[in-house]
Design a protein around this motif. Structure first.
Motif, PDB file in Angstrom:
ATOM      1  N   GLU A 148       0.847  -1.193   0.000  1.00 45.38           N
ATOM      2  CA  GLU A 148       0.000   0.000   0.000  1.00 45.38           C
ATOM      3  C   GLU A 148       0.881   1.241   0.000  1.00 45.38           C
ATOM      4  OE1 GLU A 148      -2.985   0.364   3.007  1.00 45.38           O
ATOM      5  OE2 GLU A 148      -4.068  -1.408   2.314  1.00 45.38           O
ATOM      6  N   LYS A 149       0.536   2.164  -0.874  1.00 44.46           N
ATOM      7  CA  LYS A 149       1.286   3.414  -0.970  1.00 44.46           C
ATOM      8  C   LYS A 149       1.205   4.152   0.369  1.00 44.46           C
ATOM      9  CE  LYS A 149       1.900   7.243  -4.140  1.00 44.46           C
ATOM     10  NZ  LYS A 149       1.442   7.867  -5.375  1.00 44.46           N
ATOM     11  N   GLY A 150       2.343   4.545   0.867  1.00 46.73           N
ATOM     12  CA  GLY A 150       2.400   5.294   2.116  1.00 46.73           C
ATOM     13  C   GLY A 150       2.452   4.420   3.366  1.00 46.73           C
ATOM     14  N   ARG A 151       2.131   3.142   3.247  1.00 43.40           N
ATOM     15  CA  ARG A 151       2.144   2.248   4.407  1.00 43.40           C
ATOM     16  C   ARG A 151       3.145   1.116   4.275  1.00 43.40           C
ATOM     17  NH1 ARG A 151      -3.337   0.094   6.483  1.00 43.40           N
ATOM     18  NH2 ARG A 151      -2.064  -0.286   8.298  1.00 43.40           N
ATOM     19  N   THR A 176      10.189  -9.980   8.444  1.00 42.40           N
ATOM     20  CA  THR A 176       9.959  -9.587   9.833  1.00 42.40           C
ATOM     21  C   THR A 176       9.416  -8.167   9.833  1.00 42.40           C
ATOM     22  OG1 THR A 176      12.207  -8.731  10.095  1.00 42.40           O
ATOM     23  CG2 THR A 176      11.833 -11.028  10.732  1.00 42.40           C
ATOM     24  N   GLY A 177       8.778  -7.818  10.925  1.00 46.33           N
ATOM     25  CA  GLY A 177       8.219  -6.479  11.010  1.00 46.33           C
ATOM     26  C   GLY A 177       7.567  -6.249  12.369  1.00 46.33           C
ATOM     27  N   LYS A 178       6.809  -5.164  12.422  1.00 46.71           N
ATOM     28  CA  LYS A 178       6.132  -4.763  13.644  1.00 46.71           C
ATOM     29  C   LYS A 178       4.669  -4.520  13.332  1.00 46.71           C
ATOM     30  CE  LYS A 178       6.840  -1.481  17.413  1.00 46.71           C
ATOM     31  NZ  LYS A 178       7.642  -0.347  17.864  1.00 46.71           N
ATOM     32  N   ILE A 179       3.784  -5.005  14.189  1.00 48.36           N
ATOM     33  CA  ILE A 179       2.339  -4.823  13.991  1.00 48.36           C
ATOM     34  C   ILE A 179       1.978  -3.369  14.245  1.00 48.36           C
ATOM     35  CG2 ILE A 179       0.038  -5.508  14.776  1.00 48.36           C
ATOM     36  CD1 ILE A 179       1.450  -7.901  13.670  1.00 48.36           C
ATOM     37  N   SER A 180       1.297  -2.752  13.299  1.00 48.12           N
ATOM     38  CA  SER A 180       0.815  -1.386  13.484  1.00 48.12           C
ATOM     39  C   SER A 180      -0.669  -1.360  13.145  1.00 48.12           C
ATOM     40  CB  SER A 180       1.587  -0.416  12.576  1.00 48.12           C
ATOM     41  OG  SER A 180       1.390  -0.742  11.230  1.00 48.12           O
ATOM     42  N   SER A 181      -1.309  -0.281  13.528  1.00 44.68           N
ATOM     43  CA  SER A 181      -2.761  -0.200  13.293  1.00 44.68           C
ATOM     44  C   SER A 181      -3.084   0.345  11.915  1.00 44.68           C
ATOM     45  CB  SER A 181      -3.427   0.674  14.329  1.00 44.68           C
ATOM     46  OG  SER A 181      -2.881   1.974  14.318  1.00 44.68           O
TER      47      SER A 181
END
Length: 181
Positions: A148-151, A176-181
């Motif tokens: 997604e653009k910007g995310r 790998t990553g971090k959960i965001s809203s």
């Protein structure tokens, strides 16, 4: 009313259009399901995506509850046609005909039968002694992912065990990553 039980039961509804591009999402959703609710429109009957979802569910050997939707739009006889077609073509014999498949006529538009559908799902989960595990590390499946653009990369996930919270770190394959809203 709807029965309640002491342990939480989490329901996940995955609505995928019939387009072939959603085939893998239907398959992944079925892989993590304990109970499959097969929704069949009374006015359309058995569609290719219905058969596809049914085959996935049968291959995973999970109980199937059939929700015959749009009963507010059709004559009662159409409900029996759907039951007959699923029973004769796909081995889903209704309980009232001596089989083991639960059928519930519903109308998503008017709400008719929704309480009964939820009651049947709860009953099936109690018979299977399903319990939600709401503590510990999360384990689950990625249903779909996209850029997604910007995310950046965004994924839709289903957890089978444990809890996922905003701020948690995750690993999915080599990513790998971090959960965001």
């Amino acid at each position: 009313g709807v029965q309640t039980c002491a342990l939480p039961i989490y329901l996940v509804f995955i609505d995928t259009p019939g387009h072939e591009a959603f085939s893998k999402i239907r398959m992944r959703g079925t892989k993590v399901a304990d109970i499959v609710v097969l929704v069949v429109a009374a006015d359309d009957g058995i569609m290719p995506q219905t058969i596809e979802a049914l085959k996935h569910a049968q291959s995973m050997n999970v109980p199937i509850v059939v929700a015959i939707n749009k009963v507010d739009k059709v004559e009662k006889a159409r409900v029996d046609v759907v039951k007959r077609d699923l029973a004769t073509q796909h081995e889903l014999l209704p309980e009232e005909w001596g089989g083991q498949t639960i059928y519930v006529p519903i109308s998503a538009k008017t709400g008719l039968g929704i309480d009964k559908l939820l009651e049947m799902i709860i009953l099936q989960s109690q018979l299977m002694e399903l319990k939600a595990q709401s503590k510990g590390k999360a384990l689950g499946y990625v249903l779909e992912s996209k850029l997604e653009k910007g995310r950046g990369v965004v994924a839709t996930i289903l957890t089978q065990h444990g809890v996922v919270k905003v701020g948690d770190y995750f690993t999915a394959g080599k990513t790998t990553g971090k959960i965001s809203s």
